[in-house]
Motif scaffolding. Sequence first.
Motif, PDB file in Angstrom:
ATOM      1  N   LYS A 185      19.388  12.347  -4.702  1.00  0.00           N
ATOM      2  CA  LYS A 185      18.360  12.965  -5.591  1.00  0.00           C
ATOM      3  C   LYS A 185      17.367  12.462  -6.276  1.00  0.00           C
ATOM      4  N   ILE A 186      16.207  13.263  -6.543  1.00  0.00           N
ATOM      5  CA  ILE A 186      15.121  12.703  -7.322  1.00  0.00           C
ATOM      6  C   ILE A 186      15.521  12.216  -8.627  1.00  0.00           C
ATOM      7  N   SER A 187      14.904  11.136  -9.265  1.00  0.00           N
ATOM      8  CA  SER A 187      15.059  10.911 -10.702  1.00  0.00           C
ATOM      9  C   SER A 187      14.048  10.234 -11.271  1.00  0.00           C
ATOM     10  N   VAL A 188      14.088   9.609 -12.348  1.00  0.00           N
ATOM     11  CA  VAL A 188      13.226   9.062 -13.068  1.00  0.00           C
ATOM     12  C   VAL A 188      12.704   7.769 -12.243  1.00  0.00           C
ATOM     13  N   ALA A 189      13.375   7.233 -11.429  1.00  0.00           N
ATOM     14  CA  ALA A 189      12.918   6.032 -10.711  1.00  0.00           C
ATOM     15  C   ALA A 189      11.885   6.537  -9.702  1.00  0.00           C
ATOM     16  N   ASP A 190      11.801   7.682  -9.358  1.00  0.00           N
ATOM     17  CA  ASP A 190      11.024   8.155  -8.135  1.00  0.00           C
ATOM     18  C   ASP A 190       9.719   8.767  -8.943  1.00  0.00           C
ATOM     19  N   CYS A 191       9.733   8.803 -10.494  1.00  0.00           N
ATOM     20  CA  CYS A 191       8.539   8.939 -10.950  1.00  0.00           C
ATOM     21  C   CYS A 191       7.768   7.539 -11.348  1.00  0.00           C
ATOM     22  N   TYR A 192       8.573   6.384 -11.493  1.00  0.00           N
ATOM     23  CA  TYR A 192       7.949   5.156 -11.911  1.00  0.00           C
ATOM     24  C   TYR A 192       7.684   4.469 -10.710  1.00  0.00           C
ATOM     25  N   ILE A 193       8.177   4.497  -9.613  1.00  0.00           N
ATOM     26  CA  ILE A 193       7.761   3.262  -8.566  1.00  0.00           C
ATOM     27  C   ILE A 193       6.755   3.805  -7.567  1.00  0.00           C
ATOM     28  N   PRO A 194       6.644   5.049  -7.240  1.00  0.00           N
ATOM     29  CA  PRO A 194       5.264   5.345  -6.346  1.00  0.00           C
ATOM     30  C   PRO A 194       3.947   4.949  -6.997  1.00  0.00           C
ATOM     31  N   PRO A 195       3.736   5.097  -8.187  1.00  0.00           N
ATOM     32  CA  PRO A 195       2.422   4.787  -8.872  1.00  0.00           C
ATOM     33  C   PRO A 195       2.355   3.387  -8.713  1.00  0.00           C
ATOM     34  N   ALA A 196       3.580   2.569  -9.004  1.00  0.00           N
ATOM     35  CA  ALA A 196       3.314   1.095  -9.019  1.00  0.00           C
ATOM     36  C   ALA A 196       3.213   0.608  -7.816  1.00  0.00           C
ATOM     37  N   LEU A 197       3.665   1.334  -6.746  1.00  0.00           N
ATOM     38  CA  LEU A 197       3.311   0.760  -5.338  1.00  0.00           C
ATOM     39  C   LEU A 197       2.142   0.971  -4.774  1.00  0.00           C
ATOM     40  N   VAL A 198       1.496   2.035  -5.250  1.00  0.00           N
ATOM     41  CA  VAL A 198      -0.073   2.217  -4.989  1.00  0.00           C
ATOM     42  C   VAL A 198      -0.688   0.995  -5.560  1.00  0.00           C
ATOM     43  N   PHE A 199      -0.467   0.649  -6.758  1.00  0.00           N
ATOM     44  CA  PHE A 199      -1.144  -0.631  -7.377  1.00  0.00           C
ATOM     45  C   PHE A 199      -0.613  -1.834  -6.497  1.00  0.00           C
ATOM     46  N   ALA A 200       0.493  -1.731  -6.142  1.00  0.00           N
ATOM     47  CA  ALA A 200       0.890  -3.143  -5.328  1.00  0.00           C
ATOM     48  C   ALA A 200       0.217  -3.155  -3.970  1.00  0.00           C
ATOM     49  N   THR A 201       0.302  -2.120  -3.214  1.00  0.00           N
ATOM     50  CA  THR A 201      -0.254  -2.073  -1.792  1.00  0.00           C
ATOM     51  C   THR A 201      -1.716  -2.356  -2.002  1.00  0.00           C
ATOM     52  N   HIS A 202      -2.605  -1.978  -2.854  1.00  0.00           N
ATOM     53  CA  HIS A 202      -3.883  -2.193  -2.889  1.00  0.00           C
ATOM     54  C   HIS A 202      -4.419  -3.616  -3.442  1.00  0.00           C
ATOM     55  N   THR A 203      -3.477  -4.027  -4.369  1.00  0.00           N
ATOM     56  CA  THR A 203      -3.746  -5.541  -4.695  1.00  0.00           C
ATOM     57  C   THR A 203      -3.331  -6.504  -3.964  1.00  0.00           C
ATOM     58  N   ALA A 204      -2.402  -6.187  -3.137  1.00  0.00           N
ATOM     59  CA  ALA A 204      -1.704  -7.037  -2.218  1.00  0.00           C
ATOM     60  C   ALA A 204      -2.656  -7.321  -1.056  1.00  0.00           C
ATOM     61  N   ALA A 205      -3.501  -6.215  -0.642  1.00  0.00           N
ATOM     62  CA  ALA A 205      -4.374  -6.541   0.506  1.00  0.00           C
ATOM     63  C   ALA A 205      -5.618  -7.202  -0.138  1.00  0.00           C
ATOM     64  N   ILE A 206      -6.004  -6.798  -1.311  1.00  0.00           N
ATOM     65  CA  ILE A 206      -7.335  -7.559  -1.828  1.00  0.00           C
ATOM     66  C   ILE A 206      -7.161  -8.927  -1.994  1.00  0.00           C
ATOM     67  N   PHE A 207      -5.816  -9.499  -2.403  1.00  0.00           N
ATOM     68  CA  PHE A 207      -5.582 -10.933  -2.707  1.00  0.00           C
ATOM     69  C   PHE A 207      -4.728 -11.633  -1.699  1.00  0.00           C
ATOM     70  N   ALA A 208      -4.880 -10.914  -0.522  1.00  0.00           N
ATOM     71  CA  ALA A 208      -4.118 -11.498   0.645  1.00  0.00           C
ATOM     72  C   ALA A 208      -2.735 -12.132   0.595  1.00  0.00           C
ATOM     73  N   LEU A 209      -2.047 -11.120  -0.323  1.00  0.00           N
ATOM     74  CA  LEU A 209      -0.697 -11.243  -0.464  1.00  0.00           C
ATOM     75  C   LEU A 209       0.335 -11.053   0.810  1.00  0.00           C
ATOM     76  N   GLY A 210      -0.191 -10.754   1.609  1.00  0.00           N
ATOM     77  CA  GLY A 210       0.605 -10.222   2.875  1.00  0.00           C
ATOM     78  C   GLY A 210       1.299  -8.665   2.743  1.00  0.00           C
TER      79      GLY A 210
END
Lengths: 221, 216
Positions: free
Chosen positions: A151-176
């Motif tokens: 079931k959807i929970s508070v974790a699904d509120c927190y994780i996707p926005p952080a992953l948006v930041f993580a995917t973009h910054t990983a690409a910019i800083f060549a983190l793989g």
Amino acid sequence: MGLILYGRILSPFLARCVIAANAKGVAVDVQVPKGGIKTPEFLKLNPLGLMPVLKDGRTVLYESAAIVAYLDAKSRKNPLRPKTPKAVVQAGLPAAVTDNYVQGPAADLFRLKRGTAKNPVDPKAAGAALMKGLDVLEQTLAKGKYAGGAKISVADCYIPPALVFATHTAAIFALGDIFAGRPKLAKYWKGIQKDKAVKPVVDAMNAMMADALAGRLPPLY
Amino acid sequence: MIVYGSIFSPYCARVALAARHKGIKHTFAPPVGGGYKSPEFLKMNPLGKVPTMKDGKTVVFESAVIVDYIEAKSKKKSLYPKNAKDAASARMIGAVAGDYVHNTVSKLFAQMGPDRDQKAVEAVAAELAKYLDIAEKVIAAKPYAAGAKFTIADVFALPSLAFMELFVPLFGIVNPIGGRKKLARYMAKAKKDKLMGGVLKDMEDGFRAWQKSRGL
């Protein structure tokens, strides 16, 4: 009068509140505060000068955890905080790990790229911290469709926005590829982006992220 | 329930407050494997941090999650007010007087060595004053942080404020609460409260022992 969230969807703290509202079936209107979040008018709403701020009639709240809890109590649909000790931990742990160890370093890298970092950021250290945070997140994710299980929970509120930041910054800083070697996270990200409550938020964040990184979106602070 | 960590860490004190309030038996213990970065401990908590809790086979880390686990373990003496707005307000007060205050105070750990940067200490003092002003605005102190009852706001606020009062004088920041009346009243009442006063005493004892061991 409906609920108003002051801030901008690019703020991961605001985005988690919008996911919560979507999951709960509660309508919120996101309004960008005139003049930003450091004006005397905004500081009256939140003396910390941070977004989001929720206004529901005469009730004014800040701090995303408080707002998410308030929205959770607004409707009976999709309770975001499970009741049993075991389920509380299964939802709470990935949310806390995201909040304390993924979102921070990803946001540091974002601000470094954007030129809005207040304190010096060492991109190597921030990149390593982000990878470590993602490793711990991988370990704490449940196997089901949602971070806390079936079931959807508070974790699904927190994780996707952080992953948006993580995917973009990983690409910019060549983190793989941040999903390589993290199979649960990869599967989660693929599935959660199709979720009705999450998709519009991730789409809006991605669009705004592109603008922010291209210098087309001045910060609100 | 075993809690790995020392009670003078505000994160550990949160767990002690919640568990004592709910009447859940627990003992504090030094880390398994001889340290928080030992392979045995990292198996329990890959972050290698305190508090980490073990209750039977269940291992939980991150203080806020442990507190929620304790809350869910028994329905008696809930840490959350029943009314949704009051519950959200209690969280908010806890965040300001707890997290923002402690995140600022903990910047002083970098200034413990002989090459202390006085400018950095002054910057922390100024930031701390700003957050204490906001905490003064939001705290109820009637006599508890969110009102007439002990809540999640106290679980977060009290340990941070208590640690601040013990720690910042080592950096020449004297009487950080100063003339902030509600915060002063809150701390004075807390010392006389059976639950909160007990945790404050244990935090102080633990802190003094740590201070002595570090020669501070």
